[in-house]
Design an enzyme around this catalytic site. Structure first.
Site, PDB file in Angstrom:
ATOM      1  N   HIS A 277      37.057  38.381  32.100  1.00  0.00           N
ATOM      2  CA  HIS A 277      37.502  38.361  30.704  1.00  0.00           C
ATOM      3  C   HIS A 277      39.002  38.112  30.671  1.00  0.00           C
ATOM      4  CE1 HIS A 277      38.031  42.862  31.415  1.00  0.00           C
ATOM      5  NE2 HIS A 277      39.256  42.435  31.189  1.00  0.00           N
TER       6      HIS A 277
ATOM      7  N   HIS B 143      42.512  47.408  26.824  1.00  0.00           N
ATOM      8  CA  HIS B 143      43.865  46.974  27.236  1.00  0.00           C
ATOM      9  C   HIS B 143      44.898  47.419  26.208  1.00  0.00           C
ATOM     10  CE1 HIS B 143      40.842  44.256  28.912  1.00  0.00           C
ATOM     11  NE2 HIS B 143      41.644  44.075  29.943  1.00  0.00           N
TER      12      HIS B 143
ATOM     13  N   HIS C  93      44.307  37.796  38.918  1.00  0.00           N
ATOM     14  CA  HIS C  93      45.377  37.562  37.943  1.00  0.00           C
ATOM     15  C   HIS C  93      46.403  38.686  37.989  1.00  0.00           C
ATOM     16  CE1 HIS C  93      42.965  40.345  35.524  1.00  0.00           C
ATOM     17  NE2 HIS C  93      43.726  40.251  34.460  1.00  0.00           N
TER      18      HIS C  93
ATOM     19  N   GLU D 229      40.566  45.348  38.273  1.00  0.00           N
ATOM     20  CA  GLU D 229      39.430  45.454  37.343  1.00  0.00           C
ATOM     21  C   GLU D 229      38.107  45.008  37.969  1.00  0.00           C
ATOM     22  OE1 GLU D 229      41.882  44.452  33.204  1.00  0.00           O
ATOM     23  OE2 GLU D 229      40.329  43.091  33.897  1.00  0.00           O
TER      24      GLU D 229
HETATM   25 FE   LIG Z   1      41.273  42.992  31.716  1.00  0.00          FE
END
Ligand SMILES: [Fe+2]
Lengths: 128, 282
Positions: free
Chosen positions: B12, B61, B193, B240
Site C-alpha cells: 500500500h 499512518h 521503501h 511493515e
Molecule cells: Fe504503510
C-alpha cells in the site's frame, strides 16, 4: 548509500523519542483538521504557542526545516502534514532530507539497491 | 467454523490510491498501468472465491490513531468503518461495512489465546486499506471487513515471531468461531521503501521479489530475518512487511501461490500475492 539505521540515514521513531517530542507531534498530527490548518495560515505564532512548542521547534517550523523537525523527534507522517499545509509534498520533504535540489532530486528517484540481509556482514567488514 | 478460502499479501502507498482515482478519470500513468493490469487477476480470483468476509491486517499512518494512547494491536468491532481523511479530502468511495457478530467471537478467541487487542468501537481506515481496495473490489464493497491494526510506526513494534503467532491464533479463531463464513485473510504493508532521512527513496526490487517468493514455502526463513536487517536493506518503512506473516500463518502450511506480481512504479515496491487454501479433506 549508508544503510545504517542511524541519523541522518534514518530517524527511527521510538516511543522514548515520542515522549520527548510529544507536543511537536500533537501539533503536527492536528494538521489533519482543516480548522488547525486554517489557524496556522492566519496566525502561526499563536497556534504554535497554544500547542506549547519549544523555541527551537517554533524556529524549525518557521524555517520549513523538515529535516530538523524530524531530527527533533517529529514523526515523518506527522511532519508531512505541516509540509502539505504549505504546499509541499512528501517528495519535497525527501529532497530536503537529502539536501538536494528538488528538480534534480525527482529525476533520481527511486534509489535502487540490490543488497540482501546476507550481504550485510561483508558490507560492515568492508567499512572497517 | 468459518471457511478460510485463501490469503492475499499486498503493498500500500498513498500514491497507489491517488493514481487509481486519476487513472479511472483520465487513463493510467504509464508507470502505474502495470500495477492496475497486474492486480486484475487478483480481482478475478476474488470474484471466483466469493468471500463473505475479509480479515485485514494493516497499519495506520497517523491518520486515525493519534499518539495519546497508541495501540500495539487493535481490532475494529463496529458495523461500519468510514474512510479516514488524510488531509486532502475524502476519495470518492463509501466506507466499508464490518460485522460485529463475526468480529466478537474472533476478538474473544484472540484474547484467550494471548493477544490482548484494543477493541475499537470506532475506526477510520486510511490509505493502508483504501489505496489497494478499489484495485481489488468494485464499490459498493461486496463483503464485510474485520480490520486488525498493528503499530508499525512507533518502535518497538511487534516482532516477526509475534506477528506470525497472531496469524496462527487468527486461524484457530476462524476455524472455531461457530460461524459459517467464507473468509479471505489479507495483510498489507508497503514493500521496500523509506520516506525520510537520507535513505529517502530507497527501493530494493531484489529483496521484494525474494520476499514474494519466500512467503509461500519459506516463511520460517523470513520470520527469522531480524526486522532491523529488513529496514537496512529495504528501507525502514519496509518493516511493515512483517504483517504479511500474520496472513501467511492464518493459512495452512500447504497453501500455495495462485498468483503473484511485482512492479516498481515510484518510491515504493508494489507487490501482490494470492494464496489458495487447500480444500479441507473429507
Ligand atoms: Fe504503510
Amino acid at each position: 548509500m549508508d544503510l545504517s539505521l542511524e541519523a541522518p540515514s534514518v530517524y527511527l521513531f521510538t516511543g522514548e523519542l515520542c515522549t520527548r517530542s510529544y507536543k511537536l507531534n500533537r501539533f503536527a498530527f492536528d494538521f489533519k483538521y482543516p480548522q488547525v490548518r486554517e489557524r496556522f495560515a492566519n496566525d502561526p505564532e499563536a497556534l504554535m504557542t497554544d500547542y506549547a512548542l519549544t523555541d527551537n521547534e517554533k524556529a524549525l517550523v518557521r524555517a520549513r526545516d523538515w529535516t530538523g523537525l524530524v531530527a527533533a523527534g517529529g514523526n515523518h507522517f506527522n511532519i508531512i502534514k505541516i509540509a502539505a499545509a504549505v504546499g509541499e509534498s512528501h517528495l519535497h520533504v525527501g529532497a530536503h532530507m537529502c539536501g538536494a535540489n528538488w528538480d534534480e532530486f525527482k529525476q533520481t528517484l527511486p534509489h535502487r539497491v540490490e543488497i540482501m540481509p546476507s550481504d550485510l556482514p561483508a558490507l560492515a567488514k568492508g567499512k572497517r | 467454523m468459518s471457511r478460510i478460502l485463501g490469503g492475499i499479501g499486498i503493498a500500500h502507498t498513498p500514491s497507489m490510491g491517488y493514481q487509481y482515482d486519476k487513472g479511472v478519470r483520465e487513463g493510467f500513468d504509464p508507470k502505474w498501468q502495470p500495477w492496475y493490469d497486474g492486480t486484475r487477476p487478483v480481482k478475478q480470483w476474488l470474484r471466483e472465491k466469493r468471500p463473505s468476509h475479509m480479515v485485514v491486517i494493516y497499519n495506520d499512518h497517523m491518520n486515525y490513531f493519534d499518539l495519546k494512547a497508541y495501540p500495539t494491536f487493535a481490532i475494529g468491532v463496529a458495523a461500519h468503518f468510514p474512510q479516514a481523511d488524510e488531509g486532502y479530502g475524502l476519495r470518492p468511495f463509501p466506507g466499508v461495512d464490518g460485522d460485529p457478530d463475526f468480529a466478537w467471537p474472533i476478538a474473544r478467541s484472540l484474547v484467550r489465546d494471548g493477544f490482548d487487542l484494543t477493541f475499537c468501537q470506532e475506526l477510520e481506515l486510511d490509505h493502508g486499506v483504501y489505496s489497494w481496495l478499489p484495485y481489488l473490489f468494485d464499490a459498493p464493497w461486496p463483503l464485510k471487513v474485520l480490520p486488525i491494526a498493528v503499530n508499525m510506526l512507533m518502535h518497538p513494534v511487534p516482532t516477526p515471531q509475534r506477528l506470525h503467532a497472531l496469524g496462527a491464533s487468527l486461524r484457530r479463531a476462524l476455524l472455531n468461531d461457530g460461524a459459517n463464513r467464507d473468509v479471505v485473510v489479507l495483510a498489507t504493508g508497503g514493500m521496500s521503501h523509506q520516506i525520510h532521512g537520507t535513505k529517502f527513496g530507497l527501493t530494493n526490487e531484489k529483496w521484494d521479489r525474494y520476499f514474494l517468493d519466500a512467503i509461500e514455502q519459506r516463511q520460517d526463513e523470513l520470520v527469522a530475518t531480524p526486522v532491523e536487517e529488513i529496514m537496512q536493506v529495504a528501507g525502514t518503512e519496509a518493516a511493515e512487511l512483517a504483517m504479511w506473516y500474520t496472513m501467511r500463518a492464518a493459512l495452512a502450511v500447504s497453501a500455495r501461490t495462485h498468483y503473484s506480481f511485482y512492479t516498481l512504479p515510484a518510491v515504493t515496491g508494489c507487490g501482490v500475492i494470492a494464496l489458495d487454501e487447500p480444500e479441507p479433506r473429507g
